[in-house]
Design a protein around this motif. Structure first.
Motif, short mmCIF file in Angstrom:
data_model
loop_
_atom_site.label_atom_id
_atom_site.label_comp_id
_atom_site.label_asym_id
_atom_site.label_seq_id
_atom_site.Cartn_x
_atom_site.Cartn_y
_atom_site.Cartn_z
N ALA A 1 7.12 -4.81 -18.75
CA ALA A 1 6.60 -3.42 -18.83
C ALA A 1 5.09 -3.42 -17.72
CB ALA A 1 6.29 -2.94 -19.95
N GLY A 2 4.43 -4.37 -17.94
CA GLY A 2 3.29 -4.54 -17.26
C GLY A 2 3.59 -4.66 -15.88
N ARG A 3 4.33 -5.37 -15.35
CA ARG A 3 4.92 -5.79 -14.13
C ARG A 3 5.69 -4.76 -13.47
NH1 ARG A 3 6.16 -10.88 -11.92
NH2 ARG A 3 6.90 -9.46 -10.41
N TYR A 4 6.33 -4.01 -14.11
CA TYR A 4 7.06 -2.78 -13.80
C TYR A 4 6.15 -1.80 -13.35
CZ TYR A 4 9.76 1.63 -13.87
OH TYR A 4 10.30 2.72 -13.57
N GLU A 5 5.15 -1.86 -14.17
CA GLU A 5 4.07 -0.78 -13.73
C GLU A 5 3.36 -1.16 -12.95
OE1 GLU A 5 0.19 1.23 -16.14
OE2 GLU A 5 0.92 -0.76 -16.23
N ALA A 6 3.01 -2.24 -12.50
CA ALA A 6 2.33 -2.87 -11.36
C ALA A 6 3.12 -2.33 -10.15
CB ALA A 6 2.02 -4.19 -11.56
N SER A 7 4.52 -2.69 -10.03
CA SER A 7 5.31 -2.58 -9.07
C SER A 7 5.36 -1.09 -8.82
CB SER A 7 6.70 -2.99 -9.29
OG SER A 7 7.42 -2.33 -10.16
N GLN A 8 5.39 -0.08 -9.65
CA GLN A 8 5.43 1.33 -9.40
C GLN A 8 4.12 1.74 -8.69
OE1 GLN A 8 8.29 2.82 -10.48
NE2 GLN A 8 7.52 4.03 -12.20
N VAL A 9 2.98 1.25 -9.20
CA VAL A 9 1.69 1.43 -8.48
C VAL A 9 1.87 0.88 -6.81
CG1 VAL A 9 -0.59 1.04 -8.32
CG2 VAL A 9 0.57 1.41 -10.56
N GLN A 10 2.28 -0.20 -6.79
CA GLN A 10 2.49 -0.83 -5.45
C GLN A 10 3.56 0.14 -4.59
OE1 GLN A 10 0.83 -3.45 -4.21
NE2 GLN A 10 1.71 -3.05 -2.47
N THR A 11 4.50 0.36 -5.22
CA THR A 11 5.69 1.08 -4.51
C THR A 11 4.77 2.59 -4.22
OG1 THR A 11 7.02 0.51 -6.03
CG2 THR A 11 7.88 2.18 -4.42
N ARG A 12 3.94 3.26 -5.10
CA ARG A 12 3.54 4.45 -4.73
C ARG A 12 2.72 4.49 -3.60
NH1 ARG A 12 2.66 6.03 -9.97
NH2 ARG A 12 0.63 5.35 -9.91
N LEU A 13 1.82 3.21 -3.72
CA LEU A 13 0.97 2.98 -2.48
C LEU A 13 1.36 2.68 -1.25
CD1 LEU A 13 -2.41 2.70 -2.50
CD2 LEU A 13 -1.90 0.17 -2.56
N GLU A 14 2.56 2.06 -1.21
CA GLU A 14 3.29 2.06 0.11
C GLU A 14 3.81 3.16 0.55
OE1 GLU A 14 4.25 -1.02 1.39
OE2 GLU A 14 3.93 -2.46 -0.12
N ARG A 15 4.45 4.02 -0.36
CA ARG A 15 4.87 5.32 0.08
C ARG A 15 3.57 6.06 0.53
NH1 ARG A 15 6.98 7.09 -4.51
NH2 ARG A 15 5.37 8.34 -4.97
N ASP A 16 2.54 6.08 -0.13
CA ASP A 16 1.43 6.92 0.39
C ASP A 16 0.86 6.49 1.51
OD1 ASP A 16 1.44 8.43 -2.02
OD2 ASP A 16 -0.31 7.34 -2.93
N THR A 17 0.87 5.12 1.97
CA THR A 17 0.39 4.58 3.12
C THR A 17 1.41 5.07 4.25
OG1 THR A 17 -0.03 2.75 1.87
CG2 THR A 17 -0.20 2.39 4.46
N ALA A 18 2.68 4.98 4.03
CA ALA A 18 3.80 5.32 5.06
C ALA A 18 3.50 6.88 5.28
CB ALA A 18 5.14 5.05 4.51
N ASP A 19 3.36 7.82 4.19
CA ASP A 19 3.10 8.94 4.58
C ASP A 19 1.83 9.36 5.37
OD1 ASP A 19 5.19 9.66 3.00
OD2 ASP A 19 4.20 10.24 1.07
N ALA A 20 0.72 8.49 5.05
CA ALA A 20 -0.36 8.64 5.66
C ALA A 20 -0.19 8.33 7.37
CB ALA A 20 -1.59 7.85 5.22
N VAL A 21 0.65 7.43 7.46
CA VAL A 21 0.88 6.77 8.96
C VAL A 21 1.50 8.17 9.76
CG1 VAL A 21 2.20 5.32 10.20
CG2 VAL A 21 0.62 4.21 8.64
#
Ligand code: ADP
Length: 651
Positions: A9-29
Motif C-alpha cells: 500500500a505504501g509503495r502503491y501510494e508512492a508510485s501514485q505520487v510519482q505518477t502524478r509528479l511525472e504527469r505534472d512535469t509533462a503538463d508543465a513542459v
C-alpha cells in the motif's frame, strides 16, 4: 501477508505520487512549449505589414509588458547590427551592448542557426549578471525576418528562465513542489518553489527540446505526510492488521486460558472420580422428583445392583426391602416435600442387597444446591454399618462376659468368707440336731418322751429351722448377686442398691473388723440404671475400701457410704455415691494406673474391678473419680442420673 500489504500500500501510494509528479512535469513542459509557441506567433506578428520603427517600439513594449518572461526584444539588421530594441519594464538589466553584438555571443550563435535553418532557433542558456550584483539565467530566441525570400534581419528575444518558470509553470505548482530547469548534467539553472528536503522526496524530469537548445525541466516534490499512515488505504490496512493481530492475540490468550481451564477441569474431574471410586461410603443423588440421578461404585457394591439398574428409578428403589417399602415411600415423600430437614448426624435404615439379604445402613442426607444456588435435589451418603453392628455386638458380649467373670471372681474371693459364715449356722444346726437326737433317745426302752422333752425338741427344731434359714439367706444373697439379670435399665432407689449389697459387704466387714455406715439423703428420686452392674460397682468400691483398711496400724476401721444429690444444685438431676475409707490411701504412682485393666497391688487381686466400674458408670453417663480423704484414706465417688419427678411417674 498483512505486513506485505501495508508495504505494498505504501509503495502503491508512492508510485501514485510519482505518477502524478511525472504527469505534472509533462503538463508543465507542454504548457511551456505552448506558451513559447504563442510568444513566437506574437513576435512574428510584430513584423506583419512591415511596421515602422516607432510602431515596432510601441508594439514590442506592449508585448514585453504582457509577457513577463520576455526580458528584451531586439530588431537587428541582417548583419546583426542592432536596429532598435525594447526592454522589459519589470527587469532592469545592465546589458553590455558590445558583448551582445560580438559574433561569439549566444544571440549570434542562435541567429547563425536560425539563418541556416531559416526558422526560429533558441540558444543555450547563459548567465547574465544584473546591475545590482545578482544575475539570472537567460536564453535567446532568434527569429529570422524574411521578405520575398530575402533575409531582412533578425528578431532576437531574450527569455529569463526564472521568469519562464514563474509565469508559465507557477500557476500549476503546488506548495510542496519545486520546479527547476537543469542542464542535462543536473546543474540547476533556475529554481521555482522550495521543496523541503527529506527522505520522502520524489523527482521527475522531462526534456524540453527546443530548436537549437535542449533544457530539462525537473520537478521535485516532498510527500505531504511521511507518517506511519500515509493514506487512508494504508491506514485502513494497518488498522485492520492491528485489529487482527490484537484479536489474534486475544484469541490465543483466551484459547490458552480455556485450555488451562479445561485441563484444570479435567484434573478436577479425574480427582473427583478417583475420590468417588475410592470411597467406601455409598453416594446417591436424587432430583426433586425422587429419580436417582447418580450412584457411585461404592453404593452399587453395597446394594449389589449395577448403576444402570438404579439410575432413573423413582417410585420404589430395588434395594428397599418389600416389607418396608410403604414406610420408605412415605419418608421419601416427606423429604421431597421439603418440610423436614434430615438430621445432620444421619439416621439408620435397612436396605436389601440384590440377593435379598438385609443390612443396616446409616444415611446422611443433604440438599443438593447447584451453582446458581437452586435446590435441585438431595445427595445421600450411605454407610454399611452391619460390620460395625457385629463388632458392637461382639464387644457387648465380651463386656458382659468380662463382667460376669469379674462377678464370679468376687464370689471366688468370697468363698472363704462364705464357708466361715456358713460354718456357724451349720455348726448350730448340727449341735441342735445332736441335742434333739439325744432328747429323743428313750431313757427306758418303751418310755414315751415326756412333754418337757418334746418342748425342748420343738425349740431345737425351731432353732435348726432359723439357722437353716440364715444359711439359706447367706447363700441366696450370693446367688442373687451372681445370677445374671436382665441388662435393662430400671428405676431403682439408692437404698435398694445398698440393701442388695449390704449382706455381702457385712460378710467381709465382719471378718476384717470394719464398721459399716450408710447414709442416704431422704426424698431422693430413683435413679435409672442397670441394677446388677451398679450393685457390682458399689460392692467393688466397698471391698477395695475395706481391703485398704486391712492394716494392723488402723485400730478403728470405718467404711462410710453416703448417697446424696450432687452439690452443684439442690435440684440437679444427678445423685452422687461416695465410698469413704480411712485406709492406706493411694500413692501417686498407683493413682496413674488405677483404672488400667489388670493393674493390682494385691497378690490375689485381678485388677479388673476399677476398670469395670469406670466402664459401667460411663455407660450410664456418669463419672467415677477418687480423691484423698482427710486425715487419711480415700474417697471414691460416682454419679448416676436421677429420674426427674415429672418423668418418674412414667418410670
Ligand atoms: P483388685 O481389687 O482386683 O486389685 P481393682 O481394680 O479393684 O482391682 O483395684 C486396683 C488397685 O487399686 C488395688 O489393687 C489397690 O491397690 C488400689 N485401690 C483400689 N481402691 C483403693 C482404696 N480405696 N484405697 C487404696 N487403694 C485402692
Amino acid at each position: 501477508m498483512l505486513a506485505t500489504m501495508v508495504w505494498l500500500a505504501g509503495r502503491y501510494e508512492a508510485s501514485q505520487v510519482q505518477t502524478r509528479l511525472e504527469r505534472d512535469t509533462a503538463d508543465a513542459v507542454s504548457d511551456i512549449r505552448v506558451a513559447l509557441n504563442r510568444n513566437l506567433q506574437s513576435l512574428q506578428a510584430l513584423h506583419a505589414g512591415d511596421p515602422g520603427q516607432l510602431a515596432w517600439d510601441i508594439e514590442a513594449s506592449e508585448l514585453l509588458r504582457k509577457n513577463r518572461e520576455l526580458v528584451r526584444i531586439e530588431w537587428r539588421e541582417p548583419n546583426m547590427r542592432l536596429r532598435t530594441h525594447a526592454q522589459s519594464p519589470y527587469r532592469p538589466v545592465a546589458w553590455d551592448a558590445r558583448l551582445r553584438e560580438s559574433n561569439q555571443s549566444d544571440s549570434a550563435i542562435a541567429c547563425a542557426n536560425a539563418r541556416r535553418l531559416s526558422s526560429p532557433s533558441y540558444s543555450s542558456s547563459y548567465f547574465q549578471p544584473h546591475g545590482d550584483g545578482l544575475g539570472s539565467e537567460m536564453m535567446e530566441l532568434c527569429l529570422p525576418l524574411t521578405a520575398g525570400g530575402r533575409n531582412t534581419g533578425f528578431l532576437v528575444v531574450t527569455y529569463s528562465l526564472q521568469d519562464v518558470l514563474i509565469n508559465l509553470v507557477a500557476h500549476n505548482l503546488t506548495r510542496s513542489q519545486e520546479a527547476s530547469f537543469t542542464e542535462p548534467d543536473g546543474t540547476r539553472l533556475a529554481v521555482l518553489g522550495a521543496a523541503r528536503r527529506g527522505s520522502r522526496m520524489f523527482t521527475a524530469q522531462h526534456l524540453l527540446d527546443l530548436p537549437g537548445s535542449t533544457l530539462v525541466l525537473r520537478m521535485d516534490t516532498w510527500h505531504a505526510a511521511p507518517s506511519v499512515f500515509p493514506n487512508v488505504l494504508t491506514a485502513l490496512v494497518t488498522t485492520m492488521s492491528i485489529a487482527l493481530v490484537t484479536v489474534m492475540a486475544v484469541l490465543v490468550r483466551d484459547n490458552r486460558r480455556r485450555l488451562r481451564a479445561e485441563r484444570d477441569l479435567a484434573d478436577a474431574l479425574a480427582f473427583r472420580k478417583a475420590m468417588e471410586d475410592s470411597l467406601v461410603t455409598g453416594l446417591r443423588a436424587r432430583d426433586l422428583e425422587g429419580r436417582i440421578t447418580y450412584v457411585n461404585p461404592a453404593f452399587c457394591a453395597m446394594v449389589g445392583f449395577g448403576a444402570q439398574e438404579l439410575l432413573g428409578q423413582s417410585v420404589s428403589a430395588p434395594y428397599w426391602p418389600p416389607e418396608l417399602v410403604d414406610e420408605y415411600r412415605q419418608r421419601q415423600q416427606i423429604r421431597l416435600a421439603g418440610q423436614h430437614v434430615p438430621p445432620r448426624e444421619g439416621f439408620e435404615s435397612v436396605f436389601m442387597r440384590k440377593d435379598g439379604t438385609r443390612f443396616p445402613v446409616l444415611i446422611i442426607e443433604a440438599p443438593l444446591i447447584n451453582a446458581q444456588g437452586q435446590h435441585t435435589g438431595w445427595m445421600s451418603a450411605f454407610l454399611d454399618i452391619s460390620e460395625q453392628r457385629r463388632v458392637e455386638e461382639l464387644s457387648r458380649a465380651s463386656q458382659e462376659r468380662l463382667q460376669a467373670t469379674a462377678r464370679l471372681a468376687t464370689v471366688g474371693e468370697m468363698a472363704s468368707l462364705l464357708s466361715h459364715e456358713l460354718n456357724q449356722p451349720l455348726a448350730a444346726i448340727s449341735s441342735y440336731a445332736t441335742g434333739s437326737i439325744n432328747l429323743l433317745q428313750p431313757s427306758a426302752p418303751d418310755a414315751a418322751p415326756d412333754a418337757e422333752q418334746l418342748q425342748d425338741v420343738r425349740m431345737a427344731m425351731q432353732q435348726i429351722a432359723r439357722q437353716a434359714e440364715r444359711a439359706g439367706k447367706v447363700i441366696k444373697s450370693v446367688h442373687d448377686f451372681v445370677r445374671r439379670r436382665d441388662q435393662a435399665r430400671e428405676a431403682v432407689h439408692a437404698q435398694q442398691l445398698l440393701d442388695a449389697i449390704l449382706p455381702l459387704v457385712i460378710l467381709q466387714a465382719r471378718k476384717l473388723g470394719v464398721r459399716v455406715h450408710t447414709t442416704v439423703e431422704p426424698g431422693l428420686p430413683p435413679t435409672l440404671c442397670d441394677r446388677t452392674m451398679v450393685e457390682q460397682v458399689l460392692l467393688n468400691l466397698a471391698r477395695n475400701a475395706m481391703q485398704a483398711m486391712d492394716d494392723p496400724a488402723i485400730p478403728t476401721r470405718v467404711l462410710d457410704i453416703r448417697v446424696r444429690r450432687t452439690a452443684s444444685s439442690p435440684h440437679s438431676g444427678w445423685v452422687e455415691f461416695a465410698v469413704t475409707d480411712i485406709g492406706t490411701g493411694i500413692a501417686p504412682e498407683v493413682a496413674e494406673k488405677l483404672f488400667t485393666p489388670f493393674f493390682t497391688t494385691r497378690p490375689e487381686g485381678m485388677g479388673l474391678g476399677l476398670s469395670m466400674c469406670r466402664t459401667v458408670i460411663e455407660q450410664h453417663g456418669g463419672f467415677l473419680g477418687f480423691a484423698p480423704h482427710e486425715p487419711r484414706g480415700t474417697v471414691f465417688t460416682f454419679t448416676l442420673p436421677l429420674i426427674q419427678p415429672s418423668s418418674s411417674s412414667q418410670a
